[in-house]
Design a protein around this motif. Structure first.
Motif, PDB file in Angstrom:
ATOM      1  N   ARG A  42       0.786  -1.213   0.070  1.00 32.34           N
ATOM      2  CA  ARG A  42      -0.022   0.099   0.036  1.00 32.34           C
ATOM      3  C   ARG A  42       0.834   1.327  -0.005  1.00 32.34           C
ATOM      4  NH1 ARG A  42      -4.610  -1.514   4.518  1.00 32.34           N
ATOM      5  NH2 ARG A  42      -6.076  -2.575   3.251  1.00 32.34           N
ATOM      6  N   ALA A  43       2.000   1.327   0.662  1.00 33.47           N
ATOM      7  CA  ALA A  43       2.718   2.486   0.807  1.00 33.47           C
ATOM      8  C   ALA A  43       3.384   2.759  -0.791  1.00 33.47           C
ATOM      9  CB  ALA A  43       3.997   1.992   1.876  1.00 33.47           C
ATOM     10  N   GLU A  54      -3.818  11.398  -6.945  1.00 33.81           N
ATOM     11  CA  GLU A  54      -5.035  10.606  -6.258  1.00 33.81           C
ATOM     12  C   GLU A  54      -4.726  10.470  -4.794  1.00 33.81           C
ATOM     13  OE1 GLU A  54      -5.461   7.524  -8.974  1.00 33.81           O
ATOM     14  OE2 GLU A  54      -7.342   8.297  -9.759  1.00 33.81           O
ATOM     15  N   LEU A  55      -3.534  11.184  -4.157  1.00 34.03           N
ATOM     16  CA  LEU A  55      -3.376  10.783  -2.925  1.00 34.03           C
ATOM     17  C   LEU A  55      -4.393  10.879  -1.909  1.00 34.03           C
ATOM     18  CD1 LEU A  55      -0.731   9.894  -1.028  1.00 34.03           C
ATOM     19  CD2 LEU A  55      -0.146  12.216  -0.987  1.00 34.03           C
ATOM     20  N   THR A  61     -10.016   6.424   1.295  1.00 31.63           N
ATOM     21  CA  THR A  61     -10.610   5.140   1.211  1.00 31.63           C
ATOM     22  C   THR A  61     -10.188   4.243   2.338  1.00 31.63           C
ATOM     23  OG1 THR A  61      -8.902   4.234  -0.456  1.00 31.63           O
ATOM     24  CG2 THR A  61     -10.779   5.343  -1.487  1.00 31.63           C
ATOM     25  N   GLU A  62      -8.805   4.573   2.938  1.00 30.18           N
ATOM     26  CA  GLU A  62      -8.331   3.709   3.971  1.00 30.18           C
ATOM     27  C   GLU A  62      -8.908   4.118   5.324  1.00 30.18           C
ATOM     28  OE1 GLU A  62      -3.903   3.528   3.963  1.00 30.18           O
ATOM     29  OE2 GLU A  62      -3.861   3.172   1.907  1.00 30.18           O
ATOM     30  N   GLY A  63      -9.870   5.326   5.511  1.00 35.75           N
ATOM     31  CA  GLY A  63     -10.325   5.701   6.455  1.00 35.75           C
ATOM     32  C   GLY A  63      -9.694   7.120   6.924  1.00 35.75           C
ATOM     33  N   MET A  65      -6.495  10.149   7.489  1.00 31.15           N
ATOM     34  CA  MET A  65      -5.199  10.182   8.170  1.00 31.15           C
ATOM     35  C   MET A  65      -5.289   9.460   9.339  1.00 31.15           C
ATOM     36  SD  MET A  65      -2.779  11.216   6.413  1.00 31.15           S
ATOM     37  CE  MET A  65      -1.483  11.933   7.652  1.00 31.15           C
ATOM     38  N   GLU A  66      -6.424   9.329  10.363  1.00 29.70           N
ATOM     39  CA  GLU A  66      -6.540   8.865  11.477  1.00 29.70           C
ATOM     40  C   GLU A  66      -6.539   7.632  11.343  1.00 29.70           C
ATOM     41  OE1 GLU A  66      -9.661   9.478  14.985  1.00 29.70           O
ATOM     42  OE2 GLU A  66     -10.417   8.795  13.275  1.00 29.70           O
ATOM     43  N   SER A  67      -6.840   6.620  10.396  1.00 34.30           N
ATOM     44  CA  SER A  67      -6.461   5.280  10.035  1.00 34.30           C
ATOM     45  C   SER A  67      -5.201   5.043   9.610  1.00 34.30           C
ATOM     46  CB  SER A  67      -7.690   4.634   9.304  1.00 34.30           C
ATOM     47  OG  SER A  67      -8.789   4.912   9.930  1.00 34.30           O
ATOM     48  N   ALA A  68      -4.689   5.733   8.856  1.00 35.79           N
ATOM     49  CA  ALA A  68      -3.398   5.531   8.177  1.00 35.79           C
ATOM     50  C   ALA A  68      -2.174   5.734   9.045  1.00 35.79           C
ATOM     51  CB  ALA A  68      -3.066   6.386   6.747  1.00 35.79           C
ATOM     52  N   LEU A  69      -2.195   6.677  10.080  1.00 38.84           N
ATOM     53  CA  LEU A  69      -0.882   6.894  10.852  1.00 38.84           C
ATOM     54  C   LEU A  69      -0.431   5.584  11.490  1.00 38.84           C
ATOM     55  CD1 LEU A  69      -1.914  10.519  12.075  1.00 38.84           C
ATOM     56  CD2 LEU A  69       0.110  10.035  10.536  1.00 38.84           C
TER      57      LEU A  69
END
Length: 382
Positions: A42-43, A54-55, A61-63, A65-69
């Protein structure tokens, strides 16, 4: 200019606290479920998303920044960031390298409300940088610090640019002037041309099961929607099906892939040794057979992208197909770079056997994703 990936770095993203590793021609990562193999994949997708513009959508779609950090322990002395970096090398000049890095952070808030032109969980680009290295010298082609942006033009002059960028937009995707910034254009196009293949749909409504427009298609799209056209291009444009026939027979002994000459649409079917007089259309094929043909389209296309990433390509495949799949992947790695994430020990061992590549074991260590044998300096020591 053809650019190959030679290094990758990620920090602060999901289970990737901080990891740097070299990238080879064929890269195989295996490990148990839940160790973070897919986060490596994914990274890389996020780096491509920075080039395609499209960043923000990809992270949403991953939720958000709260989910991606990174969810583990982080120093309170440093700003919360996701940092991604890729190193690229000119295929024709070993001393000609490029390094793109992006730093993504949180939107500033006051009393629970977002400040500035962004939504509260959107990614905000804090820094961007594109470096060019040649003859052991490095100089920036692009530098961005929040809203301040400078770029080095083809005339060798570094200028401050006043383009209207939102905080969620990347300069790499939006600074589009190939005459004035040719090297930035080359890097952007190299990243845009990567292909990520995962989760080919094989249900009744899958695009793989439908005929597609008869348009010459040298490369398979990420969702496989042009599969029939890719197979038709190999069969009727290249006019040589030796390799295609070989890989199909390797996986399905005695079977023949039927690709009729396209008219307005392109289609395909399979004729099996048990039923030599009948062609099974794509809508009739089993999930595993259809998925394998899609992988053939991805890895044997007329023109392969410079970088292909496959996430768990063994999904839905019978174990008997994994050795032929390993041979197909090894064949493709002679033409392009391939990145494989798998939790199949059978496929990993087959890839090692067919290509001689060392399979890298992904592990979870103190709450972070790590790779056995990887040093903290970013080299494999075993």
């Amino acid at each position: 200019m053809s650019l190959t990936v030679i290094g990758f770095f990620a920090e602060g993203y999901r289970s990737l606290q901080r990891i740097s590793l070299p990238v080879d021609r064929l890269n195989v990562f295996s490990g148990a479920n839940g160790v973070g193999k897919t986060n490596l994949y994914r990274a890389l997708e996020l780096l491509q998303a920075a080039a395609t513009g499209e960043l923000s959508r990809k992270l949403a779609t991953e939720g958000g920044m709260e989910s991606a950090l990174f969810a583990g322990w982080q120093s309170t002395k440093k700003p919360v960031r996701i940092i991604l970096r890729v190193q690229l090398q000119d295929v024709l000049a070993d001393d000609n390298e490029y390094e793109y890095e992006i730093s993504i952070g949180l939107v500033p808030q006051k009393n629970g409300a977002a400040l500035g032109a962004a939504f509260i969980f959107e990614p905000q680009v804090k820094e961007e940088r594109l470096l060019h290295r040649s003859r052991k010298r490095a100089y920036p082609l692009l530098e961005r610090q929040n809203s301040t942006l400078t770029a080095l033009g083809s005339d060798g002059v570094k200028t401050s640019l006043g383009i209207d960028l939102l905080a969620s937009e990347t300069a790499l995707a939006n600074l589009q002037d190939p005459d004035r910034y040719p090297e930035l254009h080359n890097v952007r196009e190299a990243l845009r041309s990567w292909r990520f293949y995962h989760g080919f749909r094989t249900d009744a409504e899958s695009c793989l099961r439908r005929d597609c427009l008869a348009v010459t298609s040298p490369t398979l799209e990420s969702d496989g929607a042009n599969l029939a056209a890719v197979l038709a291009t190999l069969t009727h444009i290249r006019g040589d099906t030796t390799d295609l026939d070989s890989v199909i027979d390797d996986a399905f002994p005695g079977a023949v892939l039927e690709v009729p000459p396209p008219r307005r649409t392109a289609s395909f079917g399979m004729r099996f040794s048990d039923y030599p007089l009948r062609t099974f259309d794509s809508v009739e094929l089993s999930d595993g057979t259809l998925r394998y043909i899609a992988l053939v389209g991805a890895l044997l296309a007329y023109r392969l992208p410079p970088f292909i990433a496959l996430n768990e390509p063994e999904t839905s495949l019978h174990p008997d197909l994994l050795q032929p799949l390993a041979r197909l992947i090894a064949r493709a790695s002679a033409r392009t770079q391939v990145w494989i994430v798998t939790h199949s020990e059978i496929l990993a061992n087959a890839l090692s056997e067919e290509s001689g590549v060392r399979v890298r074991e992904v592990i979870r260590e103190n709450g972070r994703t790590w790779i056995n044998g990887l040093s903290i300096t970013g080299d494999f020591v075993t």
